[in-house]
Motif scaffolding. Structure first.
Motif, short mmCIF file in Angstrom:
data_model
loop_
_atom_site.label_atom_id
_atom_site.label_comp_id
_atom_site.label_asym_id
_atom_site.label_seq_id
_atom_site.Cartn_x
_atom_site.Cartn_y
_atom_site.Cartn_z
N VAL A 2 16.11 84.46 25.82
CA VAL A 2 17.37 84.06 25.20
C VAL A 2 17.56 82.57 25.40
O VAL A 2 17.77 82.10 26.52
CB VAL A 2 18.56 84.84 25.80
CG1 VAL A 2 19.87 84.42 25.15
CG2 VAL A 2 18.35 86.34 25.66
N ASP A 3 17.45 81.80 24.31
CA ASP A 3 17.67 80.36 24.34
C ASP A 3 19.16 80.12 24.18
O ASP A 3 19.69 80.18 23.06
CB ASP A 3 16.87 79.70 23.20
CG ASP A 3 17.03 78.19 23.17
OD1 ASP A 3 17.85 77.64 23.94
OD2 ASP A 3 16.35 77.54 22.34
N VAL A 4 19.84 79.86 25.29
CA VAL A 4 21.30 79.77 25.24
C VAL A 4 21.78 78.54 24.49
O VAL A 4 22.87 78.54 23.90
CB VAL A 4 21.90 79.81 26.66
CG1 VAL A 4 21.54 81.11 27.37
CG2 VAL A 4 21.45 78.62 27.49
N GLN A 5 21.00 77.48 24.49
CA GLN A 5 21.42 76.27 23.79
C GLN A 5 21.41 76.47 22.28
O GLN A 5 22.30 75.98 21.57
CB GLN A 5 20.50 75.10 24.16
CG GLN A 5 20.49 74.74 25.64
CD GLN A 5 21.84 74.24 26.14
OE1 GLN A 5 22.66 73.75 25.36
NE2 GLN A 5 22.07 74.36 27.43
N ALA A 6 20.44 77.21 21.78
CA ALA A 6 20.31 77.43 20.34
C ALA A 6 20.91 78.76 19.89
O ALA A 6 20.89 79.08 18.71
CB ALA A 6 18.84 77.39 19.94
N ALA A 7 21.44 79.55 20.84
CA ALA A 7 21.95 80.89 20.53
C ALA A 7 20.89 81.69 19.77
O ALA A 7 21.15 82.33 18.75
CB ALA A 7 23.25 80.83 19.73
N GLN A 8 19.66 81.67 20.30
CA GLN A 8 18.52 82.32 19.65
C GLN A 8 17.86 83.28 20.62
O GLN A 8 17.78 83.02 21.82
CB GLN A 8 17.50 81.27 19.20
CG GLN A 8 16.29 81.83 18.49
CD GLN A 8 15.29 80.74 18.11
OE1 GLN A 8 15.37 79.61 18.59
NE2 GLN A 8 14.35 81.09 17.24
#
Length: 216
Positions: free
Chosen positions: A155-161
């Motif tokens: 879960v890439d929290v910066q990109a919401a991906q």
């Protein structure tokens, strides 16, 4: 006789170590709140502070998975920050892990690392990447391939991906829809992460209940 002070442990990067050296460090100098990994004679100790962004996304993803499995009638056990161990081979402490399906026994109720050779690897493991994205997509991905999990999400929290990998025969490939939780699209998780930027958890949970309820 003057004692030798222990050497400071290297954190937040992979360093070479034998399994014996790794375990000795865990028992002597590694803080109890550290997150520890071992694979192919390399070890990693993470001590990065975890703020609200990491904690919130962790909660959103956890709630979503539990709701989905519950409404779909799937058998499931969730474990948070739990160590999974193949003694001498691998050690991993993912942010969240799930045993899913009929083919697992309830893990032992103690504070020892879960023996993967005895109890099996969790079918789904998830890392919340607030500061460790490259490592989560790289060496940890190889670690979970060898550990024996069936699916791995980053879960890439910066990109919401959410970047999901299906694992089979110790190889992984990216998927847009979960195989462990059939029918769950990664876009649904990403929408939940986006909504968390301006909505509270109860509002998101009500939306998820309505969304998943339409699909049952």
């Amino acid at each position: 006789m003057v004692g030798t002070a222990p050497q400071p442990i290297v954190t937040d990067e992979w360093v070479p170590a034998s399994w014996t050296e790794y375990v000795a460090l865990l028992e002597s100098v590694v803080p109890q709140d550290a997150r520890c990994y071992f694979d192919a004679d390399w070890m990693r100790v993470e001590m990065s502070p975890l703020g609200a962004l990491h904690g919130r996304e962790n909660s959103i993803i956890s709630t979503l998975v539990v709701l989905y499995a519950t409404l779909k009638g799937l058998r499931m056990v969730e474990l948070t920050n739990t160590t999974f161990r193949k003694t001498g081979l691998q050690d991993a402490q993912p942010d969240i892990a799930f045993y899913v399906g009929q083919g697992f026994d309830l893990p032992p109720r103690d504070n020892q690392p879960i023996d993967v050779l005895t109890h099996g690897a969790p079918q789904l493991v998830i890392e919340i990447a607030s500061t460790t994205l490259n490592d989560d997509l790289g060496k940890k991905r190889l670690l979970y391939e060898r550990l024996g999990s069936a699916e791995y999400w980053v879960v890439d929290v910066q990109a919401a991906q959410v970047i999901a990998f299906e694992i089979a025969d110790r190889r992984s490939g990216q998927v847009d829809e979960s195989r462990v939780l059939p029918g769950l699209a990664m876009t649904t998780l990403e929408t939940a992460l986006e909504r968390s930027q301006h909505e509270d958890d109860a509002t998101i949970t009500r939306w998820l209940l309505e969304l998943f309820g339409r699909d049952t």
